[in-house]
Design a protein around this motif. Structure first.
Motif, mmCIF file in Angstrom:
data_model
loop_
_atom_site.group_PDB
_atom_site.id
_atom_site.type_symbol
_atom_site.label_atom_id
_atom_site.label_comp_id
_atom_site.label_asym_id
_atom_site.label_seq_id
_atom_site.Cartn_x
_atom_site.Cartn_y
_atom_site.Cartn_z
ATOM 1 N N ASP A 2 -3.404 -4.980 1.706
ATOM 2 C CA ASP A 2 -2.647 -5.087 2.942
ATOM 3 C C ASP A 2 -3.218 -4.136 3.985
ATOM 4 O O ASP A 2 -4.004 -3.235 3.678
ATOM 5 N N THR A 3 -2.840 -4.335 5.231
ATOM 6 C CA THR A 3 -3.305 -3.477 6.305
ATOM 7 C C THR A 3 -2.362 -2.287 6.462
ATOM 8 O O THR A 3 -1.256 -2.258 5.908
ATOM 9 N N MET A 4 -2.798 -1.295 7.244
ATOM 10 C CA MET A 4 -1.913 -0.163 7.525
ATOM 11 C C MET A 4 -0.640 -0.630 8.222
ATOM 12 O O MET A 4 0.455 -0.111 7.951
ATOM 13 N N PRO A 138 -4.312 2.247 3.832
ATOM 14 C CA PRO A 138 -2.872 1.971 3.831
ATOM 15 C C PRO A 138 -2.052 2.902 2.944
ATOM 16 O O PRO A 138 -0.925 3.269 3.308
ATOM 17 N N ASP A 139 -2.591 3.310 1.796
ATOM 18 C CA ASP A 139 -1.851 4.243 0.937
ATOM 19 C C ASP A 139 -1.632 5.576 1.641
ATOM 20 O O ASP A 139 -0.568 6.195 1.516
ATOM 21 N N MET A 161 -6.875 -1.137 11.988
ATOM 22 C CA MET A 161 -7.368 -2.197 11.118
ATOM 23 C C MET A 161 -8.532 -1.709 10.281
ATOM 24 O O MET A 161 -8.830 -2.265 9.226
ATOM 25 N N GLN A 162 -9.234 -0.654 10.732
ATOM 26 C CA GLN A 162 -10.330 -0.082 9.963
ATOM 27 C C GLN A 162 -9.751 0.690 8.777
ATOM 28 O O GLN A 162 -8.735 1.368 8.900
ATOM 29 N N SER A 163 -10.411 0.576 7.637
ATOM 30 C CA SER A 163 -9.911 1.242 6.446
ATOM 31 C C SER A 163 -11.072 1.625 5.543
ATOM 32 O O SER A 163 -12.057 0.885 5.431
ATOM 33 N N ASN A 164 -10.944 2.785 4.904
ATOM 34 C CA ASN A 164 -11.894 3.149 3.860
ATOM 35 C C ASN A 164 -11.619 2.308 2.620
ATOM 36 O O ASN A 164 -10.529 1.757 2.440
#
Length: 300
Positions: A2-4, A138-139, A161-164
């Motif tokens: 899921d996204t943030m 997100p976590d 929307m950017q995520s590691n």
């Protein structure tokens, strides 16, 4: 995954069930995601429509009654457009709340410059008493949001929307050490970590990871540069380049040092493109970062 923003909606909906002190204020953005929560808590989920000054004003008013408001919309409409209300209705009134943005610097390029906010953290930095959180997964967004909601202060949580690829433990407000080296320190903020790690692979550098950037963890930076001669520091931030260079300079006031601030340039990229193209256009992709970081660290 899921996204943030998805995680923000699900986490906040649960928090509303658990904590009667909390209220959510929306300006249409993400409204559909809170339909179920609104049915359960019609007095604590408030949608003001596309009225961003009112959005923040209502949040400040709820805070004055003893509630803890969580105020949400795109960053450009949460920080830039109603900045006077952020300054007066929260700061001047001496009340706390949680501002949660979406859109980051250029997450939705098709929305045009009105929906881009690379200067949001720099603008918040002109106000006293705000903690600024920039999760990279997100976590991490969930952990930071839960901590902010449980507190009493003024918190800004910047979602993207950017995520590691994977989450890192969020155990406190300070920077964490991801990699140790002897030839410079690179501070990666939020979703910049994966590109920084790829860019510095094989380089003898320390990499610090920051998900809370205000207050700035000057003590962690001083520890990272301790024992050397001149300290070389690179800050890689997913918003306006140079936003934290003054904070880094202040932290190292007693140490000879050089600081390079990398981030989003002031110039406007007027082509819509895609998120990845804007990332590369700002020199924040792994290849560009390697050239910029290694060039700075090897410069005499």
């Amino acid at each position: 995954m899921d996204t943030m923003r998805d995680r923000f909606i699900s986490t906040t909906s649960q928090l509303l069930d658990d904590d009667p002190r909390l209220a959510v204020v929306l300006a249409e953005i993400s409204r559909d995601g809170f339909d179920a929560a609104e049915r359960r808590h019609p007095d604590r989920v408030i949608n003001v429509g596309i009225r961003e000054q009112l959005l923040v004003g209502v949040g400040g008013g709820l805070a004055l009654t003893g509630l803890r408001p969580i105020v949400h919309t795109f960053a450009s409409f949460l920080v830039e457009r109603p900045f006077e209300q952020v300054k007066l209705d929260f700061g001047h009134q001496g009340v706390g709340g949680v501002l949660v943005s979406a859109g980051a610097s250029y997450d939705w390029p098709a929305g045009g410059f009105t929906h881009m906010a690379p200067g949001d953290v720099a603008l918040m930095d002109t106000l006293d008493g705000w903690a600024v959180h920039v999760p990279g997964h997100p976590d991490e967004a969930e952990a930071l949001l839960r901590r902010a909601a449980a507190g009493d202060g003024r918190d800004y949580v910047r979602l993207s929307m950017q995520s590691n690829e994977r989450a890192r433990p969020v155990t406190g407000a300070g920077f964490s050490t991801v990699r140790e080296g002897r030839a410079g320190v690179v501070v990666a903020v939020g979703p910049m970590l994966d590109n920084v790690l790829a860019a510095t692979e094989g380089l003898d550098t320390t990499v610090l990871y920051a998900t809370t950037v205000r207050p700035f963890d000057g003590a962690a930076l001083r520890r990272a540069v301790a024992g050397g001669g001149t300290a070389d520091v690179v800050l890689v931030e997913p918003y306006l380049a140079g936003t934290s260079t003054a904070a880094a300079n202040d932290a190292l006031a007693e140490t000879p040092h050089r600081v390079l601030g990398l981030g989003v340039a002031r110039r406007e990229l007027r082509r819509y493109g895609q998120l990845e193209e804007h990332l590369a256009g700002q020199g924040l992709d792994a290849r560009s970062l390697r050239e910029r970081i290694s060039g700075f660290l090897t410069r005499t």
